[in-house]
Design a protein around this motif. Structure first.
Motif, PDB file in Angstrom:
ATOM      1  N   GLU A  84       0.868  -1.183   0.000  1.00 36.93           N
ATOM      2  CA  GLU A  84       0.000   0.000   0.000  1.00 36.93           C
ATOM      3  C   GLU A  84       0.901   1.227   0.000  1.00 36.93           C
ATOM      4  O   GLU A  84       1.542   1.530   1.007  1.00 36.93           O
ATOM      5  CB  GLU A  84      -0.918  -0.015   1.231  1.00 36.93           C
ATOM      6  N   ASP A  85       0.976   1.900  -1.124  1.00 35.48           N
ATOM      7  CA  ASP A  85       1.905   3.020  -1.282  1.00 35.48           C
ATOM      8  C   ASP A  85       1.253   4.089  -2.155  1.00 35.48           C
ATOM      9  O   ASP A  85       0.959   3.845  -3.335  1.00 35.48           O
ATOM     10  CB  ASP A  85       3.194   2.494  -1.936  1.00 35.48           C
ATOM     11  N   HIS A  86       1.043   5.257  -1.580  1.00 33.65           N
ATOM     12  CA  HIS A  86       0.376   6.337  -2.327  1.00 33.65           C
ATOM     13  C   HIS A  86       1.127   6.720  -3.605  1.00 33.65           C
ATOM     14  O   HIS A  86       0.523   7.222  -4.552  1.00 33.65           O
ATOM     15  CB  HIS A  86       0.186   7.574  -1.440  1.00 33.65           C
ATOM     16  N   ALA A  87       2.432   6.485  -3.638  1.00 34.00           N
ATOM     17  CA  ALA A  87       3.222   6.843  -4.819  1.00 34.00           C
ATOM     18  C   ALA A  87       2.733   6.095  -6.061  1.00 34.00           C
ATOM     19  O   ALA A  87       2.851   6.598  -7.184  1.00 34.00           O
ATOM     20  CB  ALA A  87       4.699   6.541  -4.577  1.00 34.00           C
ATOM     21  N   HIS A  88       2.148   4.912  -5.866  1.00 30.23           N
ATOM     22  CA  HIS A  88       1.716   4.106  -7.013  1.00 30.23           C
ATOM     23  C   HIS A  88       0.527   4.700  -7.762  1.00 30.23           C
ATOM     24  O   HIS A  88       0.271   4.324  -8.907  1.00 30.23           O
ATOM     25  CB  HIS A  88       1.377   2.672  -6.570  1.00 30.23           C
ATOM     26  N   PHE A 102      -7.087  -0.760  -1.334  1.00 31.47           N
ATOM     27  CA  PHE A 102      -6.382   0.503  -1.099  1.00 31.47           C
ATOM     28  C   PHE A 102      -6.386   1.368  -2.365  1.00 31.47           C
ATOM     29  O   PHE A 102      -6.467   2.593  -2.297  1.00 31.47           O
ATOM     30  CB  PHE A 102      -4.944   0.203  -0.665  1.00 31.47           C
ATOM     31  N   TYR A 103      -6.320   0.725  -3.518  1.00 32.59           N
ATOM     32  CA  TYR A 103      -6.170   1.440  -4.786  1.00 32.59           C
ATOM     33  C   TYR A 103      -7.451   1.631  -5.583  1.00 32.59           C
ATOM     34  O   TYR A 103      -7.646   2.667  -6.210  1.00 32.59           O
ATOM     35  CB  TYR A 103      -5.172   0.685  -5.687  1.00 32.59           C
ATOM     36  N   PHE A 104      -8.302   0.618  -5.588  1.00 30.20           N
ATOM     37  CA  PHE A 104      -9.390   0.596  -6.565  1.00 30.20           C
ATOM     38  C   PHE A 104     -10.768   0.746  -5.949  1.00 30.20           C
ATOM     39  O   PHE A 104     -11.119   0.049  -4.999  1.00 30.20           O
ATOM     40  CB  PHE A 104      -9.376  -0.725  -7.351  1.00 30.20           C
ATOM     41  N   THR A 105     -11.556   1.655  -6.540  1.00 37.11           N
ATOM     42  CA  THR A 105     -12.969   1.758  -6.231  1.00 37.11           C
ATOM     43  C   THR A 105     -13.706   0.664  -7.007  1.00 37.11           C
ATOM     44  O   THR A 105     -13.410   0.464  -8.185  1.00 37.11           O
ATOM     45  CB  THR A 105     -13.491   3.135  -6.689  1.00 37.11           C
ATOM     46  N   PRO A 106     -14.637  -0.051  -6.373  1.00 39.82           N
ATOM     47  CA  PRO A 106     -15.375  -1.080  -7.124  1.00 39.82           C
ATOM     48  C   PRO A 106     -16.073  -0.482  -8.347  1.00 39.82           C
ATOM     49  O   PRO A 106     -16.545   0.656  -8.317  1.00 39.82           O
ATOM     50  CB  PRO A 106     -16.406  -1.596  -6.104  1.00 39.82           C
ATOM     51  N   PRO A 126       8.509  -6.650  -4.652  1.00 40.22           N
ATOM     52  CA  PRO A 126       8.408  -5.183  -4.583  1.00 40.22           C
ATOM     53  C   PRO A 126       9.705  -4.565  -4.042  1.00 40.22           C
ATOM     54  O   PRO A 126      10.492  -5.249  -3.378  1.00 40.22           O
ATOM     55  CB  PRO A 126       7.240  -4.939  -3.630  1.00 40.22           C
ATOM     56  N   PRO A 127       9.938  -3.271  -4.325  1.00 39.33           N
ATOM     57  CA  PRO A 127      11.153  -2.587  -3.856  1.00 39.33           C
ATOM     58  C   PRO A 127      11.356  -2.700  -2.346  1.00 39.33           C
ATOM     59  O   PRO A 127      12.490  -2.711  -1.864  1.00 39.33           O
ATOM     60  CB  PRO A 127      10.920  -1.129  -4.265  1.00 39.33           C
ATOM     61  N   SER A 128      10.243  -2.819  -1.604  1.00 41.03           N
ATOM     62  CA  SER A 128      10.342  -2.923  -0.138  1.00 41.03           C
ATOM     63  C   SER A 128      10.825  -4.302   0.314  1.00 41.03           C
ATOM     64  O   SER A 128      11.061  -4.524   1.498  1.00 41.03           O
ATOM     65  CB  SER A 128       8.982  -2.617   0.491  1.00 41.03           C
ATOM     66  N   GLY A 129      10.963  -5.229  -0.646  1.00 45.61           N
ATOM     67  CA  GLY A 129      11.494  -6.551  -0.305  1.00 45.61           C
ATOM     68  C   GLY A 129      10.408  -7.578  -0.024  1.00 45.61           C
ATOM     69  O   GLY A 129       9.241  -7.385  -0.346  1.00 45.61           O
TER      70      GLY A 129
END
Length: 298
Positions: free
Chosen positions: A57-61, A132-136, A226-229
């Motif tokens: 969950e990352d707002h940058a995406h 976190f990202y998508f509205t249904p 992911p970059p966070s590992g």
């Protein structure tokens, strides 16, 4: 109703490239290649233009999202025109500031967009943090009329729901598409991997049988960390097409990027439904409770 002739369908099983632009160019090239191989209908995997960013969950995406029409739909609509094929184009849709969907657009062989479908069922599971990202989706279940016949489009998590398959088929679709991003958690693969992949194939083949139509599911491949590992996800490919009796007529490997081709005969839908008349025998008068969350009181 079904005067449509047999045609070739292509599923493009792929992994994303280093950048969104490179991924889109790669996908466009593969669509053109599918056209050269005789396909008049082509489908790409879910969110093909980017890594599967929902592992965190990352707002940058949110910066990865784009409007429809936008660069991705434009590039792929152009490829559709070059390939003389209808193309199903999944993407991360930016509808407005703070409002995003997991969507797809359908481009006709003339390069024009035939419409949009927005994923209806949004999962929220370990490494699949899509809520976190998508509205249904709010466009309902859709049918698109293409030169090869009417098609229905759903996306990934939608593929587990008989209701979604049924309602799309009831709109007159001859074939249900499921662009997908599904894989193994490496720590679970040894114990549950075979069972999970087989369940995924079985439920979708069952939608073909229950609705007397074709089903085409196209997944990505590759191990994405992911970059966070962490362990990441190992996408299991296995893109496949099955006929109206659930018989698999084309299937990709679990690891390779490849274009798989299948011959689709719309007449088979008509024939199968005539001999297995599930639509005739449906008790629509008795299904009212399907709109309830759970039947725990009368």
């Amino acid at each position: 109703m079904h005067a449509h002739k047999p045609y070739t369908l292509a599923l493009v099983q792929m992994a994303p490239a280093e950048t969104t632009r490179a991924s889109v160019e790669k996908a466009a090239d593969l669509v053109r290649e599918a056209g050269k191989q005789g396909a008049s209908l082509v489908c790409l995997p879910e969110l093909f233009a980017t890594p599967y960013f929902c592992q965190t969950e990352d707002h940058a995406h949110f910066a990865l999202a784009e409007p429809i029409p936008g660069p991705t739909t434009q590039a792929l609509a152009l490829a559709a025109k070059d390939a003389k094929a209808t193309v199903v184009i999944p993407l991360f849709e930016r509808r407005a500031s703070g409002l995003y969907h997991n969507s797809l657009a359908v481009a006709g062989p003339d390069g024009n967009l035939l419409g949009v479908y927005r994923k209806m069922h949004i999962p929220d599971d370990p490494l699949f943090y899509e809520k976190f990202y998508f509205t249904p989706g709010d466009l309902g279940f859709k049918r698109f009329d293409t030169p090869v016949g009417p098609i229905g489009t759903l996306i990934c998590w939608d593929q587990w729901y008989p209701e979604a398959a049924r309602l799309t088929a009831l709109r007159g679709a001859d074939i249900l598409f499921y662009p997908t991003a599904i894989g193994w958690h490496p720590s679970e693969k040894a114990q549950y991997g075979t069972e999970q992949r087989e369940a995924w194939m079985t439920i979708q083949r069952s939608h073909a049988i229950a609705n007397g139509c074709y089903v085409a599911s196209v997944n990505r491949v590759g191990h994405e960390i992911p970059p966070s590992g962490g362990d990441g996800l190992e996408f299991w490919g296995s893109s496949f097409v099955c006929g109206p009796m659930g018989t698999i007529i084309a299937e990709a490997s679990t690891v390779l990027e490849e274009i798989i081709l299948a011959e689709i005969d719309p007449q088979k839908v008509d024939t199968t439904r005539t001999h297995w008349p599930f639509l005739r025998d449906r008790r629509i008068d008795a299904y009212g409770d399907i709109v309830r969350r759970y039947i725990d009181e009368e």
